[in-house]
Design a protein around this motif. Structure first.
Motif, mmCIF file in Angstrom:
data_model
loop_
_atom_site.group_PDB
_atom_site.id
_atom_site.type_symbol
_atom_site.label_atom_id
_atom_site.label_comp_id
_atom_site.label_asym_id
_atom_site.label_seq_id
_atom_site.Cartn_x
_atom_site.Cartn_y
_atom_site.Cartn_z
ATOM 1 N N LEU A 62 36.053 35.458 56.564
ATOM 2 C CA LEU A 62 36.237 35.040 55.173
ATOM 3 C C LEU A 62 35.099 35.503 54.270
ATOM 4 C CD1 LEU A 62 37.635 31.406 55.563
ATOM 5 C CD2 LEU A 62 38.696 33.247 54.243
ATOM 6 N N ILE A 63 33.871 35.406 54.755
ATOM 7 C CA ILE A 63 32.726 35.745 53.901
ATOM 8 C C ILE A 63 32.763 37.214 53.464
ATOM 9 C CG2 ILE A 63 30.201 35.971 53.828
ATOM 10 C CD1 ILE A 63 30.057 33.396 55.479
ATOM 11 N N PRO A 64 32.933 38.183 54.390
ATOM 12 C CA PRO A 64 33.062 39.576 53.928
ATOM 13 C C PRO A 64 34.257 39.783 53.011
ATOM 14 C CG PRO A 64 32.631 39.502 56.288
ATOM 15 C CD PRO A 64 32.926 38.097 55.871
ATOM 16 N N GLY A 107 44.791 41.648 39.099
ATOM 17 C CA GLY A 107 46.153 41.211 38.834
ATOM 18 C C GLY A 107 46.952 40.918 40.088
ATOM 19 N N ALA A 108 48.215 41.299 40.080
ATOM 20 C CA ALA A 108 49.125 41.007 41.187
ATOM 21 C C ALA A 108 48.679 41.676 42.480
ATOM 22 C CB ALA A 108 50.535 41.462 40.823
ATOM 23 N N THR A 109 48.071 42.861 42.378
ATOM 24 C CA THR A 109 47.609 43.567 43.576
ATOM 25 C C THR A 109 46.540 42.760 44.304
ATOM 26 O OG1 THR A 109 48.039 45.687 42.504
ATOM 27 C CG2 THR A 109 46.647 45.709 44.464
ATOM 28 N N LEU A 110 45.626 42.165 43.543
ATOM 29 C CA LEU A 110 44.573 41.339 44.135
ATOM 30 C C LEU A 110 45.159 40.097 44.793
ATOM 31 C CD1 LEU A 110 41.594 40.739 44.624
ATOM 32 C CD2 LEU A 110 41.495 39.685 42.348
ATOM 33 N N VAL A 111 46.156 39.498 44.161
ATOM 34 C CA VAL A 111 46.796 38.301 44.717
ATOM 35 C C VAL A 111 47.457 38.631 46.049
ATOM 36 C CG1 VAL A 111 48.635 36.616 44.397
ATOM 37 C CG2 VAL A 111 47.137 37.195 42.478
ATOM 38 N N THR A 144 27.443 43.406 50.032
ATOM 39 C CA THR A 144 26.884 42.946 48.763
ATOM 40 C C THR A 144 27.987 42.828 47.724
ATOM 41 O OG1 THR A 144 26.359 45.248 48.197
ATOM 42 C CG2 THR A 144 24.626 43.951 49.229
ATOM 43 N N ALA A 145 27.798 41.863 46.836
ATOM 44 C CA ALA A 145 28.809 41.590 45.814
ATOM 45 C C ALA A 145 28.924 42.746 44.838
ATOM 46 C CB ALA A 145 28.459 40.303 45.077
ATOM 47 N N GLY A 146 30.105 42.926 44.315
ATOM 48 C CA GLY A 146 30.344 43.969 43.329
ATOM 49 C C GLY A 146 31.623 43.655 42.582
ATOM 50 N N SER A 147 32.170 44.624 41.919
ATOM 51 C CA SER A 147 33.423 44.425 41.203
ATOM 52 C C SER A 147 34.584 44.431 42.188
ATOM 53 C CB SER A 147 33.623 45.539 40.167
ATOM 54 O OG SER A 147 32.567 45.535 39.228
ATOM 55 N N PRO A 148 35.543 43.513 42.041
ATOM 56 C CA PRO A 148 36.715 43.502 42.918
ATOM 57 C C PRO A 148 37.436 44.846 42.865
ATOM 58 C CG PRO A 148 36.634 41.501 41.598
ATOM 59 C CD PRO A 148 35.583 42.420 41.050
ATOM 60 N N LEU A 196 36.429 41.711 48.547
ATOM 61 C CA LEU A 196 37.723 41.699 47.864
ATOM 62 C C LEU A 196 37.659 41.002 46.510
ATOM 63 C CD1 LEU A 196 40.681 42.548 48.181
ATOM 64 C CD2 LEU A 196 41.135 40.335 49.253
ATOM 65 N N PHE A 197 36.856 39.928 46.432
ATOM 66 C CA PHE A 197 36.801 39.142 45.192
ATOM 67 C C PHE A 197 35.476 39.276 44.441
ATOM 68 C CE2 PHE A 197 40.020 37.059 47.800
ATOM 69 C CZ PHE A 197 41.053 36.916 46.900
ATOM 70 N N GLY A 198 34.509 40.006 45.015
ATOM 71 C CA GLY A 198 33.241 40.218 44.332
ATOM 72 C C GLY A 198 32.379 38.978 44.235
ATOM 73 N N ALA A 199 32.532 38.020 45.177
ATOM 74 C CA ALA A 199 31.765 36.771 45.137
ATOM 75 C C ALA A 199 30.335 36.990 45.610
ATOM 76 C CB ALA A 199 32.445 35.714 46.004
#
Length: 271
Positions: free
Chosen positions: A177-179, A148-152, A140-144, A184-187
């Motif tokens: 990709l979906i998980p 910043g650079a760590t996410l990239v 389920t979606a949530g906050s990433p 990772l991105f909270g989509a």
């Protein structure tokens, strides 16, 4: 860059069109029910039932997956408009920064592996995808978790791994990709499905281009009727699966599909 397999396919003459279309449609329906193109189920079928050599099966699978992914984006446009997808272009570019390189390297590794080794690599990856289906698809979606650079950096690393797996199996990579997009991105899960297609299409084209440099790529020309018929069945099945979405409970479907993948992995391992 020479393929070391000696168990080459015998050509499309032995692959009946009705069986190819039906197999593609059934697998496409299964994939459509969970938001995938069905390539992870199609690959064992190409190897175990239609008796294609490992690398040839991967190349055929990738060609069919390209067709399915290219048609799936318009299918989903009514639910997830293109504007919503393009609004998330930074995420798409982040994952592509890793997946394009991974796809190129993964395809190169596949063409250099001995056939026996490639069968075992495929079997192991099928088992890993079965695990992801069981534990990652209901994310389920949530906050990433990063910013910043760590996410990239995390996005590039995840994209690289997904690109390698997609090339080795000839799949679109949506099951991974979906998980990744959700966790990772909270989509949102529906948006993640369309974003995964936007990442998959260029990733698969890069892997496909790399495979075109190997002599086994000629399997497409030798089996063009089979390729077109099974790809058409896959597209029809994906469309039907989308219509049936919500009818079959995921609590029953996902474990069943995971079992199918595990059985397929065993057959491919012993091929």
């Amino acid at each position: 860059m020479t393929i070391q397999s000696t168990d080459r396919s015998t050509g499309a003459a032995e692959h009946r069109p009705a069986a190819a279309f039906t197999g593609g449609a059934v697998i496409g329906t299964l994939g459509g029910l969970i938001g995938l193109g069905g390539a992870e189920f199609r690959l064992p079928l190409l190897i175990s039932v239609f008796r294609f050599a490992a690398l040839e099966a991967v190349i055929l699978n990738k060609a069919m997956s390209l067709v399915v992914v290219a048609t799936a984006l318009p299918f989903r446009a009514m639910s997830v408009p293109f504007d919503d997808v393009m609004a998330n272009w930074p995420i798409i570019l982040n994952l592509l920064a890793g997946s394009l390189l991974g796809a190129w390297l993964g395809a190169g590794w596949a063409t250099r592996l001995r056939s026996e080794t490639l069968y075992k690599v495929i079997a192991v990856l099928l088992v890993l995808i079965a695990i992801v289906l069981l534990f990652g698809h209901d994310a389920t979606a949530g906050s990433p978790p990063f910013s910043g650079a760590t996410l990239v950096v995390a996005g590039i690393a995840a994209g690289f791994v997904i690109g390698v797996v997609a090339s080795l199996l000839g799949v679109a990579g949506g099951e991974l990709l979906i998980p990744t997009l959700v966790l990772l991105f909270g989509a949102d899960i529906k948006l993640a499905g369309s974003l995964s297609l936007a990442v998959s299409l260029p990733t698969m084209i890069v892997g496909f281009t790399r495979y075109s440099r190997d002599q086994s790529f000629s399997v497409l020309g030798r089996n063009k009727p089979f390729l077109l018929v099974m790809a058409a069945g896959s597209v029809v099945g994906t469309f039907i699966g989308g219509l049936l979405l919500g009818v079959v409970p995921s609590g029953l479907l996902l474990p069943l599909l995971a079992v199918i993948l595990l059985v397929s992995a065993g057959k491919v391992w012993r091929h």
